[in-house]
Design a protein around this motif. Structure first.
Motif, PDB file in Angstrom:
ATOM      1  N   LEU A   1       0.818  -1.030   0.059  1.00  0.00           N
ATOM      2  CA  LEU A   1       0.276   0.095  -0.030  1.00  0.00           C
ATOM      3  C   LEU A   1       1.020   1.240  -0.092  1.00  0.00           C
ATOM      4  CD1 LEU A   1      -2.821   1.436   0.432  1.00  0.00           C
ATOM      5  CD2 LEU A   1      -2.637   1.057   2.675  1.00  0.00           C
ATOM      6  N   ALA A   2       1.910   1.127   0.779  1.00  0.00           N
ATOM      7  CA  ALA A   2       3.028   2.108   0.655  1.00  0.00           C
ATOM      8  C   ALA A   2       3.728   2.449  -0.583  1.00  0.00           C
ATOM      9  CB  ALA A   2       3.789   2.242   2.218  1.00  0.00           C
ATOM     10  N   LEU A   3       4.266   1.299  -0.993  1.00  0.00           N
ATOM     11  CA  LEU A   3       5.103   1.415  -2.202  1.00  0.00           C
ATOM     12  C   LEU A   3       4.429   1.333  -3.457  1.00  0.00           C
ATOM     13  CD1 LEU A   3       7.408  -1.787  -1.535  1.00  0.00           C
ATOM     14  CD2 LEU A   3       7.920   0.580  -1.388  1.00  0.00           C
ATOM     15  N   HIS A   4       3.306   0.969  -3.652  1.00  0.00           N
ATOM     16  CA  HIS A   4       2.445   1.337  -5.031  1.00  0.00           C
ATOM     17  C   HIS A   4       1.384   2.257  -5.010  1.00  0.00           C
ATOM     18  CE1 HIS A   4       0.077  -1.414  -7.999  1.00  0.00           C
ATOM     19  NE2 HIS A   4       1.214  -0.746  -8.575  1.00  0.00           N
TER      20      HIS A   4
ATOM     21  N   LEU B   1       0.092  -6.096 -11.944  1.00  0.00           N
ATOM     22  CA  LEU B   1       1.022  -6.154 -11.272  1.00  0.00           C
ATOM     23  C   LEU B   1       0.490  -6.697  -9.991  1.00  0.00           C
ATOM     24  CD1 LEU B   1       3.969  -3.680 -11.662  1.00  0.00           C
ATOM     25  CD2 LEU B   1       4.041  -5.951 -11.816  1.00  0.00           C
ATOM     26  N   ILE B   2      -0.694  -5.992  -9.500  1.00  0.00           N
ATOM     27  CA  ILE B   2      -1.105  -6.519  -8.360  1.00  0.00           C
ATOM     28  C   ILE B   2      -1.390  -7.847  -8.075  1.00  0.00           C
ATOM     29  CG2 ILE B   2      -2.909  -6.226  -6.477  1.00  0.00           C
ATOM     30  CD1 ILE B   2      -3.094  -3.411  -7.390  1.00  0.00           C
ATOM     31  N   GLY B   3      -2.360  -8.291  -9.232  1.00  0.00           N
ATOM     32  CA  GLY B   3      -2.780  -9.618  -9.608  1.00  0.00           C
ATOM     33  C   GLY B   3      -1.402 -10.646  -9.653  1.00  0.00           C
ATOM     34  N   PHE B   4      -0.801 -10.107 -10.561  1.00  0.00           N
ATOM     35  CA  PHE B   4       0.467 -11.123 -10.668  1.00  0.00           C
ATOM     36  C   PHE B   4       1.190 -11.585  -9.450  1.00  0.00           C
ATOM     37  CE2 PHE B   4       5.089 -11.701 -11.765  1.00  0.00           C
ATOM     38  CZ  PHE B   4       5.097 -12.829 -12.475  1.00  0.00           C
ATOM     39  N   TRP B   5       1.586 -10.739  -8.637  1.00  0.00           N
ATOM     40  CA  TRP B   5       2.498 -11.206  -7.562  1.00  0.00           C
ATOM     41  C   TRP B   5       1.593 -11.481  -6.236  1.00  0.00           C
ATOM     42  CZ3 TRP B   5       7.313 -11.223  -8.559  1.00  0.00           C
ATOM     43  CH2 TRP B   5       7.946 -10.434  -9.503  1.00  0.00           C
TER      44      TRP B   5
ATOM     45  N   ALA C   1       8.301 -15.622  -4.697  1.00  0.00           N
ATOM     46  CA  ALA C   1       8.768 -14.112  -4.357  1.00  0.00           C
ATOM     47  C   ALA C   1       9.012 -14.083  -3.169  1.00  0.00           C
ATOM     48  CB  ALA C   1       7.760 -12.934  -4.848  1.00  0.00           C
ATOM     49  N   MET C   2       8.455 -14.831  -2.085  1.00  0.00           N
ATOM     50  CA  MET C   2       8.578 -14.881  -0.673  1.00  0.00           C
ATOM     51  C   MET C   2       9.750 -15.382  -0.306  1.00  0.00           C
ATOM     52  SD  MET C   2       6.630 -12.252  -0.127  1.00  0.00           S
ATOM     53  CE  MET C   2       6.640 -12.000   1.630  1.00  0.00           C
ATOM     54  N   ILE C   3      10.401 -16.525  -1.049  1.00  0.00           N
ATOM     55  CA  ILE C   3      11.467 -17.162  -0.533  1.00  0.00           C
ATOM     56  C   ILE C   3      12.690 -16.787  -1.420  1.00  0.00           C
ATOM     57  CG2 ILE C   3      10.463 -19.323   0.472  1.00  0.00           C
ATOM     58  CD1 ILE C   3      11.055 -20.662  -2.279  1.00  0.00           C
ATOM     59  N   ASP C   4      12.751 -16.166  -2.564  1.00  0.00           N
ATOM     60  CA  ASP C   4      13.756 -15.853  -3.374  1.00  0.00           C
ATOM     61  C   ASP C   4      13.874 -14.506  -3.094  1.00  0.00           C
ATOM     62  OD1 ASP C   4      15.535 -15.126  -5.401  1.00  0.00           O
ATOM     63  OD2 ASP C   4      14.864 -16.831  -6.475  1.00  0.00           O
ATOM     64  N   TRP C   5      14.990 -13.975  -2.495  1.00  0.00           N
ATOM     65  CA  TRP C   5      15.315 -12.458  -2.062  1.00  0.00           C
ATOM     66  C   TRP C   5      15.401 -11.814  -3.346  1.00  0.00           C
ATOM     67  CZ3 TRP C   5      19.823 -10.040  -3.458  1.00  0.00           C
ATOM     68  CH2 TRP C   5      20.877 -10.606  -4.064  1.00  0.00           C
ATOM     69  N   ARG C   6      15.923 -12.229  -4.448  1.00  0.00           N
ATOM     70  CA  ARG C   6      16.238 -11.394  -5.752  1.00  0.00           C
ATOM     71  C   ARG C   6      14.645 -11.088  -6.303  1.00  0.00           C
ATOM     72  NH1 ARG C   6      19.651 -16.289  -7.804  1.00  0.00           N
ATOM     73  NH2 ARG C   6      17.810 -17.232  -6.940  1.00  0.00           N
ATOM     74  N   LEU C   7      13.922 -12.197  -6.421  1.00  0.00           N
ATOM     75  CA  LEU C   7      12.594 -11.838  -6.815  1.00  0.00           C
ATOM     76  C   LEU C   7      11.641 -10.901  -6.005  1.00  0.00           C
ATOM     77  CD1 LEU C   7      10.810 -15.077  -8.192  1.00  0.00           C
ATOM     78  CD2 LEU C   7      11.204 -12.960  -9.251  1.00  0.00           C
TER      79      LEU C   7
ATOM     80  N   ARG D   1      13.091  -8.545  -4.488  1.00  0.00           N
ATOM     81  CA  ARG D   1      13.145  -6.919  -4.588  1.00  0.00           C
ATOM     82  C   ARG D   1      12.695  -6.535  -5.680  1.00  0.00           C
ATOM     83  NH1 ARG D   1      19.357  -6.546  -1.926  1.00  0.00           N
ATOM     84  NH2 ARG D   1      18.672  -7.262  -0.105  1.00  0.00           N
ATOM     85  N   VAL D   2      12.543  -7.671  -6.903  1.00  0.00           N
ATOM     86  CA  VAL D   2      12.141  -7.223  -8.046  1.00  0.00           C
ATOM     87  C   VAL D   2      10.474  -6.594  -7.842  1.00  0.00           C
ATOM     88  CG1 VAL D   2      11.320  -8.235 -10.522  1.00  0.00           C
ATOM     89  CG2 VAL D   2      13.622  -8.531  -9.611  1.00  0.00           C
ATOM     90  N   MET D   3      10.034  -7.658  -7.160  1.00  0.00           N
ATOM     91  CA  MET D   3       8.433  -7.203  -6.892  1.00  0.00           C
ATOM     92  C   MET D   3       8.572  -5.893  -6.261  1.00  0.00           C
ATOM     93  SD  MET D   3       5.907  -9.521  -4.080  1.00  0.00           S
ATOM     94  CE  MET D   3       7.056  -9.307  -2.655  1.00  0.00           C
ATOM     95  N   ASN D   4       9.124  -5.684  -5.108  1.00  0.00           N
ATOM     96  CA  ASN D   4       8.994  -4.385  -4.470  1.00  0.00           C
ATOM     97  C   ASN D   4       9.162  -2.912  -5.448  1.00  0.00           C
ATOM     98  OD1 ASN D   4       8.018  -5.587  -2.119  1.00  0.00           O
ATOM     99  ND2 ASN D   4       9.845  -5.337  -0.886  1.00  0.00           N
TER     100      ASN D   4
END
Lengths: 274, 203
Positions: free
Chosen positions: A75-78, A135-139, A148-154, A156-159
């Protein structure tokens, strides 16, 4: 000094430090030259510090391990962060605060065709609305969310993708002038804000009404806050998505209407509004 | 308020975007693999740690090279998840039969102030298991390992009290080269887990 510990980044990211640090520095320097109004300064610092706080402090630990806090982070980031930053109309201030060579490089880049075309495509109203909602739906697709929650690279890409798409969307709908030669009427901009509401309601409602755990990763890796069970966590997260989307659009629409009214009434000073 | 906006049709994009999002959300509901433990190859980092074993010896990931490893975060005072998870893992080891010699369970404590090598050894002795080692260290060492595998544990804000420590039920499974391969949970049947572990053992 317990409070100080909360500001220590949970996971350090040079990119976040460099991006927020340079934006803050350029804005500070630019303020001395351009002298923006106090309320523009407040919007900028509020937005920038909000984005920084949710992505580079101990709060990030809670976002990784509690679904509803993850939704608040997005909510803060998007929404709220980019919304406030855009509201401060930071571009002239940031450009003024940049070293002159960098400013020239930016102007050169803005005129460069390989940059112009994708920028114009991203600023197309349909593309911006679809990108923002997709993007909301995809993530939030359960399998994508798990990874995305276990892979730190993904993660960060998500955020980053959320923040950048927020910046593009709110930049388009809240800026009265043309953005990359795309000039949108107030009606289209209000339409765009209306268009992002239904997808958020639908996704939020799906999450809220699902009676099984959609995102087991939080149970598997452990939740940060005790006493909230998996379904309650999921439902609070769904409600946040369901309600805040409409709320932010409503605020945005009111601001656009206000800007237009002020422009109609005081055409010469209209630019000072918002 | 949102519903009023949803009713207006200034643009056709809203229906387009909503349709796409719903389609994506629906397709995802069926995309989870059935009958297999969740694969995480390439998403979690290779095993790396430096802790103390329940024998009081310093151990690293290298110590267990050549074995399929099952790493679990728990603590000896846990009354709920840990005993159940350890009992399940014990049954998985029994199902593996002779292959169990090439697999090993690492029980990493998330309560290092109370769980020393002696407590861990006594705790693991309750289970009929040869292939299990308890690991302990400083809160920072444990915190580093938990963070590496995205397990909820913060060394600076430990939740106190009996059973007050929150932890997940994840079993991180590494192949013989220490690469993270599977993420098992209490929802995976023991037979499936044993079968998937066998696939990781070099023939």
């Amino acid at each position: 000094m317990e409070w100080f510990y909360w500001l220590v980044p949970w996971e350090e990211s040079i990119l976040v430090v460099a991006a927020t640090g340079s934006a803050a520095l350029f804005f500070l320097r630019g303020c001395a030259l351009v002298r923006p109004s106090l309320h523009r300064k407040l919007c900028f610092w509020g937005g920038l510090s909000l984005v920084y706080l949710v992505s580079h402090t101990q709060l990030d630990y809670y976002s990784e391990h509690q679904f509803f806090i993850h939704r608040l982070q997005h909510l803060a980031l998007h929404h709220l962060g980019p919304f406030l930053i855009v509201l401060s109309r930071p571009c002239p201030v940031l450009l003024a605060g940049m070293p002159s060579r960098m400013r020239q490089a930016f102007h050169l880049m803005a005129g460069w065709k390989p940059i112009q075309y994708p920028a114009q495509a991203l600023c197309n109203p349909v593309v911006a609305v679809v990108l923002f909602s997709m993007l909301i739906g995809f993530w939030l697709l359960p399998s994508i969310h798990f990874t995305a929650m276990i892979d730190w690279r993904l993660y960060r890409v998500m955020n980053w993708s959320m923040f950048l798409s927020g910046l593009i969307f709110w930049g388009l709908v809240l800026t009265p002038g043309p953005v990359f030669a795309v000039k949108l009427s107030p009606g289209s901009r209000i339409g765009m804000m209306l268009a992002i509401i239904p997808p958020q309601i639908v996704i939020g409602a799906i999450i809220f009404f699902t009676s099984h755990e959609l995102y087991p990763i939080y149970t598997i890796c452990g939740r940060a806050i005790g006493g909230i069970n998996a379904l309650a966590d999921q439902q609070i997260g769904g409600i946040i998505l369901w309600i805040h989307g409409a709320m932010m659009s409503a605020v945005g629409i009111l601001i656009v209407i206000l800007m237009e009214l002020m422009l109609a009434e005081y055409p010469k000073h209209g630019q000072k509004v918002a | 308020m949102g519903k009023n906006f949803a009713g207006s049709r200034n643009f056709g994009y809203d229906r387009l975007a909503a349709g796409l999002v719903i389609a994506l959300a629906m397709s995802a509901c069926n995309s989870t693999e059935q009958g297999h433990v969740k694969e995480v190859t390439g998403h979690l980092p290779d095993l790396s740690f430096s802790l103390s074993s329940d024998e009081g010896q310093p151990v690293t990931a290298k110590t267990y090279e050549g074995k399929v490893l099952l790493m679990y975060f728990g603590f000896t005072h846990c009354r709920e998840e840990c005993p159940i998870s350890m009992a399940r893992l014990t049954r998985v080891m029994h199902l593996l039969g002779e292959d169990a010699d090439r697999a090993h369970i690492l029980f990493v404590t998330v309560d290092p102030t109370r769980d020393g090598p002696r407590e861990l050894r006594r705790y693991l002795a309750q289970f009929d298991l040869e292939q299990a080692t308890g690991l302990t260290g400083t809160p920072d060492e444990i915190g580093g390992l938990a963070k590496r595998y995205r397990n909820a544990f913060r060394p600076h804000f430990p939740a106190g009290g009996e059973g007050g420590i929150m932890h997940g039920d994840a079993v991180y499974i590494f192949d013989t080269q220490g690469r993270a391969r599977l993420l098992a949970t209490s929802g995976d049947p023991e037979e499936t887990l044993a079968e998937d572990l066998r696939d990781l053992l070099p023939s």
